[in-house]
Design a protein around this motif. Structure first.
Motif, PDB file in Angstrom:
ATOM      1  N   ILE A 109       0.830  -1.206   0.000  1.00 30.75           N
ATOM      2  CA  ILE A 109       0.000   0.000   0.000  1.00 30.75           C
ATOM      3  C   ILE A 109       0.864   1.255   0.000  1.00 30.75           C
ATOM      4  CG2 ILE A 109      -1.753   1.294   1.271  1.00 30.75           C
ATOM      5  CD1 ILE A 109      -2.776  -1.395   2.334  1.00 30.75           C
ATOM      6  N   GLY A 110       1.832   1.306   0.906  1.00 25.96           N
ATOM      7  CA  GLY A 110       2.646   2.507   1.041  1.00 25.96           C
ATOM      8  C   GLY A 110       3.520   2.781  -0.161  1.00 25.96           C
ATOM      9  N   PHE A 111       4.187   1.739  -0.680  1.00 25.27           N
ATOM     10  CA  PHE A 111       5.147   1.944  -1.775  1.00 25.27           C
ATOM     11  C   PHE A 111       4.638   1.450  -3.117  1.00 25.27           C
ATOM     12  CE2 PHE A 111       8.832   0.830  -4.392  1.00 25.27           C
ATOM     13  CZ  PHE A 111       9.545   2.019  -4.342  1.00 25.27           C
ATOM     14  N   GLU A 112       4.249   0.183  -3.190  1.00 24.78           N
ATOM     15  CA  GLU A 112       3.904  -0.415  -4.476  1.00 24.78           C
ATOM     16  C   GLU A 112       2.696   0.255  -5.125  1.00 24.78           C
ATOM     17  OE1 GLU A 112       5.556  -2.503  -6.286  1.00 24.78           O
ATOM     18  OE2 GLU A 112       7.153  -2.705  -4.818  1.00 24.78           O
ATOM     19  N   ALA A 113       1.716   0.655  -4.324  1.00 25.63           N
ATOM     20  CA  ALA A 113       0.541   1.308  -4.896  1.00 25.63           C
ATOM     21  C   ALA A 113       0.913   2.612  -5.583  1.00 25.63           C
ATOM     22  CB  ALA A 113      -0.503   1.566  -3.805  1.00 25.63           C
ATOM     23  N   GLN A 114       1.936   3.295  -5.077  1.00 25.05           N
ATOM     24  CA  GLN A 114       2.412   4.515  -5.717  1.00 25.05           C
ATOM     25  C   GLN A 114       3.288   4.199  -6.924  1.00 25.05           C
ATOM     26  OE1 GLN A 114       2.092   7.670  -5.829  1.00 25.05           O
ATOM     27  NE2 GLN A 114       0.706   8.014  -4.126  1.00 25.05           N
ATOM     28  N   ARG A 115       4.084   3.173  -6.828  1.00 21.92           N
ATOM     29  CA  ARG A 115       5.051   2.888  -7.898  1.00 21.92           C
ATOM     30  C   ARG A 115       4.349   2.460  -9.177  1.00 21.92           C
ATOM     31  NH1 ARG A 115       7.542  -1.118 -10.396  1.00 21.92           N
ATOM     32  NH2 ARG A 115       6.367  -2.694  -9.244  1.00 21.92           N
ATOM     33  N   ASP A 116       3.515   1.433  -9.123  1.00 24.01           N
ATOM     34  CA  ASP A 116       2.864   0.979 -10.351  1.00 24.01           C
ATOM     35  C   ASP A 116       1.793  -0.060 -10.058  1.00 24.01           C
ATOM     36  OD1 ASP A 116       2.310   0.681 -13.078  1.00 24.01           O
ATOM     37  OD2 ASP A 116       3.646  -1.028 -13.240  1.00 24.01           O
TER      38      ASP A 116
END
Length: 501
Positions: A119-126
């Protein structure tokens, strides 16, 4: 900062909004090459359809609408994602405020979402469809808790909207309302909410939202399930006990992979006070515990009876995103609030708010300088310009076999439909009778002299208009974005110019 955040709920909302504005700005500063899911959205948003591939279409529909308001761009992609993520955190915070008495722990629960890597990182990345299911799950929990505590027509209607959106986000979301109903039926007070006649409104709204895709799914079940089931299911002929053992092990691994960082950071912040809070009694905490068990038992049933063997941690998103809220509920009901622990947890959340956009912003230039190229390092714009420069005419149709390449070609070569074998029905007339040159594009991970993929060769041979035409493959060779000197990315292409009567 902690005092400012706990003083007013609006301060927490402002912090969340500011965070996603920063993330949006970071993405706009990065190269305009598209990540995998971004490119998929760019490709599919050429058409509005009841279904596309192995994923439900909610995110595609939303992105199509945003593109209709704002021309296809990185800004439009970023706006869609960060708006949904903001709403996810907002409904999560509203749920926390409803269930948790102490405003400090409302902040802790909300910022706790940042501790979940998916949620914190992967959702922003792609990620796109996972972002949609996060939004739907957060809306569902908000609507559910509101309806249980204040049953009215609005609550039942909102729950129906959440279920409909969730089913159109990820197919595995449907396990969430099923598990919820099973748990509610075991509780005397909650059972009344399930047996309420207004539940018919919930069901009706959910079915109305899902109906267009459900009708498409009836005729395209294989397309919709083939990819996911192929990833999940065991190979034919594998012994049942071996498949079950691997499936249950992958489920346990997925739970650990999804929740481990969050648990570690909460224990690092609250230490012994979190251990002491675990036995604390709370009606909603007990409900979430039962919900965890019911949801995981449903997945275990897929392992036992449907042959599921490879459970991915992101498939648990509709359930385990509740973990920070559950931990905060336990802390809220404990005998003594650990303000020092809450302060440490808020600091962890604020640090993550600084680290995540920083990491997202710096990884592309750093990895490029190291020669460990990511998708955003690929020079699609330069390659597209080089390809267009080799013809006096612009293409009337672009054909490729790669969704990421297709999305980037559509982004950089405007005015021509981009199709792939298997998706040509979306542009049937352009494929059957192109009004100008047809451009075929392919690659082999950027390696030199990429051979024409078999599926493109077979598709060309099957097209009466294109098969007789001369085929002269060429290639581009362009420098990576932020790349090392001498490193170049190669893309193959060919122009086919049919005779227009």
């Amino acid at each position: 900062m902690l005092g400012w955040l706990e003083r007013r709920f609006s301060h927490l909302v402002l912090l969340i909004a500011g965070y996603f504005l920063v993330n949006a700005a970071v993405r706009l500063m990065l190269p305009a090459s598209l990540e995998l899911d971004e490119a998929q959205q760019m490709f599919f948003s050429q058409w509005l359809a009841a279904g596309y591939d192995s994923q439900p279409p909610l995110y595609n529909w939303l992105q199509y609408g945003v593109f209709a308001l704002i021309r296809p761009s990185v800004l439009a992609l970023t706006l869609t994602k960060n708006t949904l993520l903001f709403l996810t955190y907002l409904f999560y915070a509203l749920t926390a405020r409803r269930l948790i008495a102490n405003p400090i722990l409302v902040v802790v629960a909300t910022l706790g979402l940042l501790t979940i890597p998916q949620i914190g990182f992967e959702a922003q990345r792609d990620l796109t469809h996972t972002v949609a299911v996060l939004f739907s799950s957060s809306l569902f929990i908000y609507a559910l808790t509101r309806t249980v505590e204040k049953p009215d027509w609005i609550g039942y209607a909102l729950t129906g909207v959440a279920i409909g959106c969730g089913a159109l986000s990820k197919y595995n979301f449907t396990l969430m309302p099923v598990a919820t109903v099973l748990v509610m039926l075991t509780d005397r007070d909650m059972r009344r909410r399930v047996l309420d006649a207004r539940l018919l409104l919930t069901i009706g709204i959910a079915l109305l939202i899902v109906a267009p895709h459900a009708l498409w799914l009836k005729d395209n079940l294989g397309l919709a399930t083939e990819r996911t089931m192929g990833k999940m299911m065991a190979e034919a002929g594998e012994p049942w006990l071996s498949q079950v053992a691997e499936g249950l092990a992958s489920l346990i691994g997925a739970v650990i992979g999804f929740s481990a960082v969050t648990l570690l950071l909460f224990f690092a912040a609250f230490r012994k006070s979190l251990w002491r809070a675990i036995p604390a009694l709370s009606g909603w905490a007990r409900f979430f515990e039962k919900l965890f068990v019911a949801f995981l038992l449903l997945i275990a049933a897929l392992v036992l009876f449907a042959g599921a063997e490879n459970i991915k941690d992101r498939w648990l998103t509709p359930l385990l995103f509740l973990l920070p809220l559950y931990l905060a509920l336990k802390l809220d009901k404990s005998a003594l609030l650990d303000r020092a622990g809450a302060r440490r947890m808020v600091v962890i959340g604020l640090v993550l708010m600084a680290l995540i956009p920083t990491a997202l912003g710096l990884r592309i230039p750093i990895l490029g300088a190291l020669g460990a190229y990511e998708k955003l390092n690929v020079p699609y714009a330069a390659a597209s310009a080089e390809i267009l420069a080799t013809s006096a005419q612009r293409p009337a149709l672009i054909v490729t076999n790669d969704q990421q390449l297709a999305g980037n070609l559509r982004f950089n070569i405007r005015g021509a439909p981009v199709v792939m074998p298997g998706f040509t029905a979306f542009a049937a007339s352009e494929v059957a009778a192109p009004t100008g040159p047809v451009l075929m594009v392919w690659r082999n991970r950027g390696k030199a002299e990429p051979a024409l993929p078999k599926e493109l060769a077979a598709w060309r041979a099957s097209q009466p208009v294109l098969a007789p035409l001369p085929f002269l493959p060429q290639q581009t060779s362009t420098a990576y974005i932020f790349g090392r000197a001498g490193d170049r990315y190669h893309i193959g292409y060919a122009w086919l110019t049919p005779v227009i009567p």
